[in-house]
Scaffold this motif. Structure first.
Motif, PDB file in Angstrom:
ATOM      1  N   TYR A  34       0.832  -1.202   0.000  1.00 58.39           N
ATOM      2  CA  TYR A  34       0.000   0.000   0.000  1.00 58.39           C
ATOM      3  C   TYR A  34       0.869   1.254   0.000  1.00 58.39           C
ATOM      4  CZ  TYR A  34      -4.517  -2.222   1.121  1.00 58.39           C
ATOM      5  OH  TYR A  34      -5.683  -2.950   1.097  1.00 58.39           O
ATOM      6  N   GLU A  37      -0.800   7.115   0.514  1.00 58.15           N
ATOM      7  CA  GLU A  37      -2.114   7.662   0.177  1.00 58.15           C
ATOM      8  C   GLU A  37      -3.206   6.609   0.348  1.00 58.15           C
ATOM      9  OE1 GLU A  37       0.645   7.929  -1.836  1.00 58.15           O
ATOM     10  OE2 GLU A  37       1.062   9.997  -1.234  1.00 58.15           O
ATOM     11  N   ARG A  38      -2.914   5.385  -0.051  1.00 58.99           N
ATOM     12  CA  ARG A  38      -3.913   4.327   0.075  1.00 58.99           C
ATOM     13  C   ARG A  38      -4.151   3.976   1.546  1.00 58.99           C
ATOM     14  NH1 ARG A  38      -4.067  -1.608  -2.888  1.00 58.99           N
ATOM     15  NH2 ARG A  38      -6.195  -2.075  -2.237  1.00 58.99           N
ATOM     16  N   GLU A  42      -7.866   4.427   2.842  1.00 57.37           N
ATOM     17  CA  GLU A  42      -8.660   3.216   3.075  1.00 57.37           C
ATOM     18  C   GLU A  42      -8.605   2.680   4.501  1.00 57.37           C
ATOM     19  OE1 GLU A  42      -7.875   0.129   0.225  1.00 57.37           O
ATOM     20  OE2 GLU A  42      -7.791   1.564  -1.431  1.00 57.37           O
TER      21      GLU A  42
END
Length: 119
Positions: A34, A37-38, A42
């Motif tokens: 990941y 940003e992810r 999330e």
């Protein structure tokens, strides 16, 4: 240290000085590749890219210890079981859900049959 962000240990394992997020909380996301940003988008919107970078650097510098702790956590989680009391609660709740689903299904069948008679 990055802008006052450090890795500290208050007894739960290495964690960010700016939050209760531990290295082990973030490590699975790193293993999955990941991006920062992810992770923020999330999983952990309260973190900043700088905080995640501090943890990434810690993991890079202490890879063997982090991997060993991850292995221990996974092993411990694999052997965990619910107590008999919790299992009984889960069974009762499952039964209630199934009864509600059956009642809803019957209501839908009745409504569909009534609609067919009217149509």
């Amino acid at each position: 240290m990055d802008g006052g962000i450090a890795i500290i240990n208050y007894g739960r394992g290495p964690q960010l000085s700016t939050s209760r997020v531990t290295v082990q909380d973030l490590f699975p996301y790193f293993q999955l590749g990941y991006s920062n940003e992810r992770i923020i988008g999330e999983a952990m919107p309260s973190l900043s890219p700088a905080e995640i970078e501090v943890v990434r650097r810690y993991v890079d510098e202490h890879r063997e210890a982090v991997l060993e702790e991850d292995r221990r956590i996974r092993e411990r989680n694999a052997t965990r079981k619910n107590t008999p009391e919790v299992e009984a609660i889960l069974r009762r709740n499952h039964q209630k859900v199934m009864e509600r689903l059956e009642a809803l299904s019957n209501q839908c069948d009745e409504a569909s049959n009534a609609q067919g008679r009217l149509g």
